[in-house]
Write a protein that holds these residues in place. Structure first.
Motif, mmCIF file in Angstrom:
data_model
loop_
_atom_site.group_PDB
_atom_site.id
_atom_site.type_symbol
_atom_site.label_atom_id
_atom_site.label_comp_id
_atom_site.label_asym_id
_atom_site.label_seq_id
_atom_site.Cartn_x
_atom_site.Cartn_y
_atom_site.Cartn_z
ATOM 1 N N HIS A 144 0.807 -1.226 0.000
ATOM 2 C CA HIS A 144 0.000 0.000 0.000
ATOM 3 C C HIS A 144 0.841 1.278 0.000
ATOM 4 O O HIS A 144 0.293 2.372 -0.024
ATOM 5 C CB HIS A 144 -0.963 -0.012 1.193
ATOM 6 C CG HIS A 144 -1.957 -1.112 1.085
ATOM 7 N ND1 HIS A 144 -1.711 -2.372 1.601
ATOM 8 C CD2 HIS A 144 -3.166 -1.177 0.495
ATOM 9 C CE1 HIS A 144 -2.746 -3.149 1.341
ATOM 10 N NE2 HIS A 144 -3.638 -2.457 0.666
ATOM 11 N N LEU A 161 -8.504 -6.514 10.170
ATOM 12 C CA LEU A 161 -8.330 -5.284 9.395
ATOM 13 C C LEU A 161 -7.864 -4.132 10.276
ATOM 14 O O LEU A 161 -6.985 -3.364 9.881
ATOM 15 C CB LEU A 161 -9.628 -4.916 8.682
ATOM 16 C CG LEU A 161 -10.020 -5.843 7.540
ATOM 17 C CD1 LEU A 161 -11.413 -5.495 7.037
ATOM 18 C CD2 LEU A 161 -9.018 -5.792 6.414
ATOM 19 N N ALA A 162 -8.440 -4.001 11.457
ATOM 20 C CA ALA A 162 -8.049 -2.920 12.364
ATOM 21 C C ALA A 162 -6.555 -2.975 12.671
ATOM 22 O O ALA A 162 -5.888 -1.932 12.738
ATOM 23 C CB ALA A 162 -8.870 -2.992 13.644
ATOM 24 N N THR A 172 -6.193 7.199 3.062
ATOM 25 C CA THR A 172 -6.561 7.930 4.283
ATOM 26 C C THR A 172 -7.321 7.012 5.234
ATOM 27 O O THR A 172 -7.757 5.920 4.852
ATOM 28 C CB THR A 172 -7.469 9.128 3.950
ATOM 29 O OG1 THR A 172 -8.722 8.622 3.445
ATOM 30 C CG2 THR A 172 -6.829 10.066 2.931
ATOM 31 N N ASP A 173 -7.498 7.481 6.455
ATOM 32 C CA ASP A 173 -8.322 6.738 7.418
ATOM 33 C C ASP A 173 -9.741 6.554 6.882
ATOM 34 O O ASP A 173 -10.340 5.495 7.045
ATOM 35 C CB ASP A 173 -8.383 7.472 8.769
ATOM 36 C CG ASP A 173 -7.162 7.195 9.630
ATOM 37 O OD1 ASP A 173 -6.796 6.017 9.810
ATOM 38 O OD2 ASP A 173 -6.574 8.163 10.130
ATOM 39 N N VAL A 204 -1.473 0.320 6.272
ATOM 40 C CA VAL A 204 -2.213 0.649 5.056
ATOM 41 C C VAL A 204 -2.440 2.151 4.918
ATOM 42 O O VAL A 204 -2.320 2.706 3.826
ATOM 43 C CB VAL A 204 -3.561 -0.118 5.032
ATOM 44 C CG1 VAL A 204 -4.419 0.322 3.861
ATOM 45 C CG2 VAL A 204 -3.312 -1.624 4.990
ATOM 46 N N VAL A 205 -2.774 2.825 6.001
ATOM 47 C CA VAL A 205 -3.060 4.266 5.955
ATOM 48 C C VAL A 205 -1.739 5.024 5.935
ATOM 49 O O VAL A 205 -0.944 4.927 6.865
ATOM 50 C CB VAL A 205 -3.925 4.692 7.159
ATOM 51 C CG1 VAL A 205 -4.094 6.208 7.195
ATOM 52 C CG2 VAL A 205 -5.276 4.002 7.103
ATOM 53 N N ARG A 236 -4.369 -1.228 9.956
ATOM 54 C CA ARG A 236 -4.510 0.208 9.692
ATOM 55 C C ARG A 236 -3.163 0.939 9.633
ATOM 56 O O ARG A 236 -2.914 1.688 8.680
ATOM 57 C CB ARG A 236 -5.429 0.856 10.723
ATOM 58 C CG ARG A 236 -5.671 2.346 10.463
ATOM 59 C CD ARG A 236 -6.542 2.977 11.540
ATOM 60 N NE ARG A 236 -7.874 2.438 11.539
ATOM 61 C CZ ARG A 236 -8.897 2.922 10.818
ATOM 62 N NH1 ARG A 236 -8.720 3.984 10.048
ATOM 63 N NH2 ARG A 236 -10.083 2.365 10.882
ATOM 64 N N THR A 268 -4.724 12.710 7.834
ATOM 65 C CA THR A 268 -6.128 13.086 7.845
ATOM 66 C C THR A 268 -6.230 14.547 7.418
ATOM 67 O O THR A 268 -5.535 15.398 7.969
ATOM 68 C CB THR A 268 -6.739 12.901 9.242
ATOM 69 O OG1 THR A 268 -6.579 11.541 9.609
ATOM 70 C CG2 THR A 268 -8.202 13.287 9.277
ATOM 71 N N PHE A 291 -9.745 3.789 4.319
ATOM 72 C CA PHE A 291 -9.603 2.506 5.010
ATOM 73 C C PHE A 291 -10.943 2.088 5.616
ATOM 74 O O PHE A 291 -11.377 0.945 5.473
ATOM 75 C CB PHE A 291 -8.523 2.620 6.093
ATOM 76 C CG PHE A 291 -8.238 1.340 6.799
ATOM 77 C CD1 PHE A 291 -7.268 0.471 6.322
ATOM 78 C CD2 PHE A 291 -8.923 0.990 7.951
ATOM 79 C CE1 PHE A 291 -6.996 -0.721 6.977
ATOM 80 C CE2 PHE A 291 -8.662 -0.197 8.614
ATOM 81 C CZ PHE A 291 -7.686 -1.057 8.124
ATOM 82 N N ASP A 292 -11.595 3.031 6.289
ATOM 83 C CA ASP A 292 -12.893 2.729 6.904
ATOM 84 C C ASP A 292 -13.939 2.365 5.859
ATOM 85 O O ASP A 292 -14.754 1.460 6.073
ATOM 86 C CB ASP A 292 -13.387 3.925 7.731
ATOM 87 C CG ASP A 292 -12.538 4.177 8.971
ATOM 88 O OD1 ASP A 292 -11.792 3.264 9.402
ATOM 89 O OD2 ASP A 292 -12.601 5.305 9.499
ATOM 90 N N THR A 318 -13.283 -1.169 4.652
ATOM 91 C CA THR A 318 -13.706 -2.085 5.719
ATOM 92 C C THR A 318 -15.223 -2.235 5.726
ATOM 93 O O THR A 318 -15.738 -3.350 5.821
ATOM 94 C CB THR A 318 -13.194 -1.595 7.086
ATOM 95 O OG1 THR A 318 -11.759 -1.544 7.046
ATOM 96 C CG2 THR A 318 -13.634 -2.515 8.202
#
Length: 131
Positions: free
Chosen positions: A74, A112-113, A80-81, A119-120, A116, A124, A84-85, A88
């Motif tokens: 990645h 997945l958590a 971004t967060d 991946v992120v 983070r 923000t 990612f969210d 998910t």
């Protein structure tokens, strides 16, 4: 492999269900106006194979994920967060729509958590912080 782990994989229908979930997930991701840009000009067959192995391994299936580590896979994508969210949510919604039990959804969510931080990679945006 523990009986409990195998039952999670079996409870979603095994490999055919994981394949269906991944196919549906990528339809959702490519249809998402915010996320679709991440999937332009990618080898989707390869990406789907990695995702199937990841999901199967995460819920105790026989496949072993052997792709790049998450940070390397990645790196440079500017995820971004919020992105990612959203991914998910799409995955959990896809699995739930295919009848995955809550325990399997929780297991995937937990896996997945933990990913983070790898991946992120994008900060923000200030507007998301309320600035």
């Amino acid at each position: 492999m523990s009986e409990d782990a195998m039952s999670a994989f079996d409870s979603v229908g095994g490999a055919p269900a994981v394949r269906a979930a991944v196919d549906e997930l990528y339809v959702r991701l490519r249809d998402d106006p915010v996320l679709s840009e991440y999937f332009v000009d990618l080898d989707m067959a390869r990406l789907k194979a990695h995702q199937r192995a990841f999901i199967a391994a995460a819920i105790g299936g026989p496949e072993v994920y052997s792709g790049s580590d998450m940070a390397a896979a990645h790196r440079g994508l500017g995820i971004t967060d919020q992105d990612f969210d959203a991914v998910t949510r799409h995955l959990v919604d896809t699995l739930a729509g295919l009848g995955a039990p809550t325990s399997v959804l929780a297991r995937i969510g937990g896996r997945l958590a933990a990913l983070r931080p790898d991946v992120v990679t994008a900060p923000t945006p200030p507007t998301a912080l309320g600035a």
